[in-house]
Design an enzyme around this catalytic site. Structure first.
Site, PDB file in Angstrom:
ATOM      1  N   ASP A 281     -20.506 -19.504   2.187  1.00 18.98           N
ATOM      2  CA  ASP A 281     -20.591 -20.157   3.494  1.00 18.98           C
ATOM      3  C   ASP A 281     -21.841 -21.027   3.544  1.00 18.98           C
ATOM      4  O   ASP A 281     -22.593 -21.121   2.563  1.00 18.98           O
ATOM      5  CB  ASP A 281     -20.563 -19.138   4.634  1.00 18.98           C
ATOM      6  CG  ASP A 281     -21.715 -18.133   4.571  1.00 18.98           C
ATOM      7  OD1 ASP A 281     -22.851 -18.548   4.296  1.00 18.98           O
ATOM      8  OD2 ASP A 281     -21.469 -16.936   4.798  1.00 18.98           O
TER       9      ASP A 281
ATOM     10  N   ASP B 200     -19.717 -12.339  10.949  1.00 17.36           N
ATOM     11  CA  ASP B 200     -20.973 -12.774  10.343  1.00 17.36           C
ATOM     12  C   ASP B 200     -21.857 -13.441  11.394  1.00 17.36           C
ATOM     13  O   ASP B 200     -21.355 -13.999  12.387  1.00 17.36           O
ATOM     14  CB  ASP B 200     -20.704 -13.761   9.208  1.00 17.36           C
ATOM     15  CG  ASP B 200     -20.090 -13.092   7.994  1.00 17.36           C
ATOM     16  OD1 ASP B 200     -20.364 -11.898   7.768  1.00 17.36           O
ATOM     17  OD2 ASP B 200     -19.335 -13.768   7.266  1.00 17.36           O
TER      18      ASP B 200
ATOM     19  N   TYR C 114      -8.337 -17.342  13.222  1.00 14.33           N
ATOM     20  CA  TYR C 114      -9.611 -18.060  13.142  1.00 14.33           C
ATOM     21  C   TYR C 114      -9.402 -19.572  13.195  1.00 14.33           C
ATOM     22  O   TYR C 114      -8.363 -20.089  12.745  1.00 14.33           O
ATOM     23  CB  TYR C 114     -10.322 -17.759  11.814  1.00 14.33           C
ATOM     24  CG  TYR C 114     -10.706 -16.327  11.590  1.00 14.33           C
ATOM     25  CD1 TYR C 114     -11.949 -15.836  12.002  1.00 14.33           C
ATOM     26  CD2 TYR C 114      -9.845 -15.446  10.936  1.00 14.33           C
ATOM     27  CE1 TYR C 114     -12.310 -14.519  11.773  1.00 14.33           C
ATOM     28  CE2 TYR C 114     -10.199 -14.127  10.706  1.00 14.33           C
ATOM     29  CZ  TYR C 114     -11.426 -13.668  11.127  1.00 14.33           C
ATOM     30  OH  TYR C 114     -11.782 -12.356  10.896  1.00 14.33           O
TER      31      TYR C 114
ATOM     32  N   ARG D 278     -14.218 -16.942   4.362  1.00 20.25           N
ATOM     33  CA  ARG D 278     -15.127 -17.702   3.498  1.00 20.25           C
ATOM     34  C   ARG D 278     -14.689 -17.630   2.031  1.00 20.25           C
ATOM     35  O   ARG D 278     -14.889 -18.576   1.267  1.00 20.25           O
ATOM     36  CB  ARG D 278     -16.573 -17.265   3.682  1.00 20.25           C
ATOM     37  CG  ARG D 278     -16.863 -15.800   3.573  1.00 20.25           C
ATOM     38  CD  ARG D 278     -18.247 -15.524   4.176  1.00 20.25           C
ATOM     39  NE  ARG D 278     -18.487 -14.123   4.415  1.00 20.25           N
ATOM     40  CZ  ARG D 278     -19.174 -13.345   3.591  1.00 20.25           C
ATOM     41  NH1 ARG D 278     -19.670 -13.843   2.473  1.00 20.25           N
ATOM     42  NH2 ARG D 278     -19.367 -12.086   3.879  1.00 20.25           N
TER      43      ARG D 278
END
Length: 310
Positions: free
Chosen positions: A82, A40, A68, A184
């Site tokens: 998010d 993203d 992550y 997310r």
């Protein structure tokens, strides 16, 4: 020397994965460039960018596990799940949350599970990208997808909870997950489980399979490098790109057969890895093709052939 292989780009915040591809194209001067998994715009970190004929190998990379570092902000949910989205739940103080309850909830998400893809995503349903429907205010029925959260843990030592004056609280987490998992959405679901609402406030991808952030190069550094420097210092060979697949070394005669799309004799013992695919390499270790074993004929059939050495 051909520009053939992969670049591990440390994607900056604020641009799309497609923007990264466009900038890499300008730097290396060829159009055959593609990435192996979207990040993203607000996210940073590892973006595997394939160049030259190596773009034909993207499908063997997209199913790799991901790692992550993320910040889950407890207090309210957003429509995009998010920090870029609109608040959709009332602000609820999370100051009563403690390490014990947070860790207990995080542990509940470890393992195989079903996850519903977010509306603001590039996933297609009925041929339509979900984000297009979301921008028009339409909700589309989505089938849950099987994913696996291999691990999720709080980071930053003894002070992983950052409580703000407005009642929100940030959890900094490290997540290792299967391909197809949305961090997310995980953040959103953690908030629901804790009863306070949550969204993802920051995300950095630190690994894609065997590709790690330490191998990456920023776009700014790449844009200052010469072609020779890129080839020598940062371009990963096709054989190394697919090191998660078992390798089968071919003699010269077999290499010639594979290069013309013909099968070669092989034992079923050589078949391991994702969907039974095998790296077919020459005697120098260079990738010649990706093969798939045919048990009925007891041969290895080339599925993707790289013309020339890789």
């Amino acid at each position: 020397m051909l520009m053939l292989g992969a670049l591990i780009i440390d994607k900056p915040e604020g641009i799309t994965s497609h923007d990264v591809v466009a900038r890499v194209r300008r730097v290396i001067g060829i159009r055959q460039v593609g990435h192996a998994g979207t990040l993203d715009p607000f996210a940073t970190g590892v973006l595997v960018v394939c160049v030259g004929r190596a773009t034909r190998l993207v499908r063997f990379l997209t199913r790799l596990d991901k790692e992550y570092l993320g910040t889950v902000r407890l207090g309210f949910a957003t429509d995009t799940q998010d920090l870029t989205g609109k608040q959709i739940t009332p602000l609820r103080s999370s100051k009563e949350s403690n390490l014990e309850s947070v860790r207990r909830v995080l542990d509940e998400f470890i393992g195989p599970q079903l996850q519903t893809p977010p509306m603001f995503s590039a996933k297609k349903v009925g041929g339509e990208r979900l984000y297009r429907a979301a921008r028009e205010g339409r909700e589309v029925a989505r089938e849950p997808v099987a994913i696996t959260i291999h691990s999720i843990a709080l980071i930053d030592g003894g002070s992983p909870l950052d409580k703000s004056e407005d009642g929100t609280m940030d959890l900094r987490v490290k997540v290792r997950c299967s391909s197809g998992a949305y961090v997310r959405t995980l953040a959103h679901d953690i908030g629901e489980r804790l009863g306070v609402g949550a969204h993802l406030a920051a995300l950095r991808r630190t690994a894609v399979g065997h590709f790690e952030i330490e191998q990456s190069v920023t776009l700014e550094v790449l844009e200052k490098m010469s072609r020779d420097e890129i080839l020598e210092r940062v371009l990963i060979s096709p054989a190394a790109m697919l090191s998660h697949l078992r390798a089968l070394t071919l003699d010269r005669e077999s290499v010639s057969r594979v290069m013309t799309g013909r099968a070669v004799a092989a034992s079923p013992l050589c078949v391991e890895g994702e969907e039974g695919f095998v790296r077919l390499c020459d005697e120098t270790g260079a990738l010649v093709a990706i093969g798939a074993y045919d048990p009925a004929a007891r041969v290895m059939k080339p599925r993707v052939v790289l013309e020339g050495k890789g």
